[in-house]
Design an enzyme around this catalytic site. Structure first.
Site, PDB file in Angstrom:
ATOM      1  N   ASN A 167       0.658  -1.162  -0.239  1.00 25.03           N
ATOM      2  CA  ASN A 167      -0.094  -0.036  -0.317  1.00 25.03           C
ATOM      3  C   ASN A 167       0.864   1.258  -0.045  1.00 25.03           C
ATOM      4  OD1 ASN A 167      -1.641   2.089   0.780  1.00 25.03           O
ATOM      5  ND2 ASN A 167      -2.499   1.266   2.245  1.00 25.03           N
TER       6      ASN A 167
ATOM      7  N   LYS B 265      -0.280   3.821  -0.642  1.00 26.48           N
ATOM      8  CA  LYS B 265      -0.330   5.401   0.492  1.00 26.48           C
ATOM      9  C   LYS B 265      -0.227   6.575  -0.356  1.00 26.48           C
ATOM     10  CE  LYS B 265       0.160   2.594   5.303  1.00 26.48           C
ATOM     11  NZ  LYS B 265      -0.007   2.775   6.316  1.00 26.48           N
TER      12      LYS B 265
ATOM     13  N   HIS C 252      -9.546   1.182   4.742  1.00 25.99           N
ATOM     14  CA  HIS C 252      -8.396   0.931   5.286  1.00 25.99           C
ATOM     15  C   HIS C 252      -8.193   2.474   7.039  1.00 25.99           C
ATOM     16  CE1 HIS C 252      -3.711   2.461   6.776  1.00 25.99           C
ATOM     17  NE2 HIS C 252      -3.672   1.211   6.067  1.00 25.99           N
TER      18      HIS C 252
ATOM     19  N   GLU D 116      -7.135   4.529   8.132  1.00 28.04           N
ATOM     20  CA  GLU D 116      -6.497   6.189   7.868  1.00 28.04           C
ATOM     21  C   GLU D 116      -7.811   6.427   6.882  1.00 28.04           C
ATOM     22  OE1 GLU D 116      -3.117   4.849   5.427  1.00 28.04           O
ATOM     23  OE2 GLU D 116      -1.764   4.843   7.357  1.00 28.04           O
TER      24      GLU D 116
ATOM     25  N   GLU E  65      -5.603  -5.216  10.493  1.00 29.65           N
ATOM     26  CA  GLU E  65      -4.354  -3.902  10.488  1.00 29.65           C
ATOM     27  C   GLU E  65      -4.260  -3.267  11.625  1.00 29.65           C
ATOM     28  OE1 GLU E  65      -2.516  -2.818   6.674  1.00 29.65           O
ATOM     29  OE2 GLU E  65      -3.884  -1.967   6.959  1.00 29.65           O
TER      30      GLU E  65
ATOM     31  N   GLY F 237       2.658   2.193  10.913  1.00 29.19           N
ATOM     32  CA  GLY F 237       3.451   3.743  10.715  1.00 29.19           C
ATOM     33  C   GLY F 237       4.169   3.712  12.419  1.00 29.19           C
TER      34      GLY F 237
ATOM     35  N   SER G  76       3.836  -2.204  10.317  1.00 34.79           N
ATOM     36  CA  SER G  76       5.044  -2.419  10.316  1.00 34.79           C
ATOM     37  C   SER G  76       5.522  -3.683  10.024  1.00 34.79           C
ATOM     38  CB  SER G  76       5.390  -2.270  12.046  1.00 34.79           C
ATOM     39  OG  SER G  76       5.153  -0.911  11.847  1.00 34.79           O
TER      40      SER G  76
HETATM   41  P1  13P Z   1       3.102   0.042   7.763  1.00 35.63           P
HETATM   42  O1  13P Z   1       3.656  -1.051   6.898  1.00 35.63           O
HETATM   43  O2  13P Z   1       3.931   1.044   6.804  1.00 35.63           O
HETATM   44  O3  13P Z   1       3.387   0.502   8.949  1.00 35.63           O
HETATM   45  O4  13P Z   1       1.539   0.424   7.661  1.00 35.63           O
HETATM   46  C1  13P Z   1       0.835  -0.644   7.471  1.00 35.63           C
HETATM   47  C2  13P Z   1      -0.672  -0.093   6.146  1.00 35.63           C
HETATM   48  O5  13P Z   1      -1.285   0.944   6.612  1.00 35.63           O
HETATM   49  C3  13P Z   1      -0.847  -1.141   5.329  1.00 35.63           C
HETATM   50  O6  13P Z   1      -2.139  -0.660   4.590  1.00 35.63           O
END
Ligand code: 13P
Length: 255
Positions: free
Chosen positions: A9, A11, A96, A98, A168, A174, A214
């Site tokens: 992803n 982002k 997601h 976010e 997740e 992150g 992560s």
């Molecule tokens: P990270 O791998 O940067 O923690 O992000 C995970 C994520 O949100 C994948 O959709």
């Protein structure tokens, strides 16, 4: 489920189309040896047609990061199922954390978006997961149950073979703080049982459940060795060809 699925992803990265294509070239080379895993990348929508064309005929599928539930109309800024499909994508991330956190996504909008994806033959990667506060107050399973049951309600037949779930935990995204393999496995097992109880045994057995939060080259293998972890949704580490390829390699070895 033996074949691991690793999706990146991206982002809101990278800044330019040139940088996106540069990353694709590096990924194409680095990922070429892996034939047993399933691989996908999910770049920002503005570069989707270009990247889907780039990976056409390779071992890398391309997905969008979101979808709107209506197919067309006065919905400024949105991207529809027909647009994603015609861009050459096969997958779409839905719900997601976010989007839930910053853009008002709810279990009800996730439900409508899953319907839209299925209508256009796009494989939905449905994200669920609890916040740190919810984990600390031990309601994480209630939260995940509600996210899944509400998002998938009334859909059991069409979902068969057409669903990917990504667990997740928000506190692991992150932050560099990965769930331990035991914590992740426990929730994946719970999701698997939830699918059996609320939908069907076959949906539970055939739905890949990815872990996200992560995931890095040095923790992927241990996560992938858990019986109910079928792969990963990778954020930060998917933006560098060598770190993403190292994660895919761990998946390949366990596929
Ligand atoms: P990270 O791998 O940067 O923690 O992000 C995970 C994520 O949100 C994948 O959709």
């Amino acid at each position: 489920m033996s074949k691991k699925f690793i999706a990146g992803n991206w982002k809101l990265n990278p800044d330019t189309g040139e940088q996106a294509i540069e990353l694709c070239w590096q990924l194409k080379i680095a990922l070429a040896p892996f034939v047993k895993v399933k691989i996908a990348v999910c770049p920002p929508s503005i570069v989707l047609p270009m990247i889907a064309e780039f990976f056409k005929g390779t071992n890398v599928a391309v997905g969008a990061q979101d979808i709107y539930w209506e197919d067309a109309g006065a919905f400024t800024g949105e991207i529809s199922g027909p647009m994603i499909k015609s861009a050459g994508c096969s997958h779409v991330i839905i719900g997601h954390s976010e989007r839930r956190q910053y853009f008002g996504e709810t279990n009800q909008t996730v439900h409508k978006k899953i319907n839209a994806a299925l209508r256009h033959n796009l494989l939905p990667i449905v994200c669920v997961g609890e916040t740190l506060e919810q984990r600390e107050s031990s309601v994480m399973k209630d939260i995940v149950r509600e996210q899944i049951v509400e998002a998938l309600s009334g859909m059991q037949d069409i979902l068969l073979g057409n669903l990917v779930i990504a667990y997740e935990p928000v506190w692991a995204i992150g932050t560099g703080k990965t769930a331990t393999p035991e914590q992740a496995q426990e929730m994946h097992r719970f999701i698997r049982e939830l699918l059996t109880e609320n939908f069907s045994e076959s949906l539970s057995e055939t739905t890949p459940i990815l872990y996200g939060g992560s995931v890095k080259a040095d923790n992927a293998a241990e996560l992938f060795s858990q019986p109910d972890i079928d792969g990963a949704l990778v954020g930060g580490a998917s933006l560098k060809a060598d770190s993403f390829a190292a994660i895919v390699k761990s998946g390949e070895e366990l596929s």
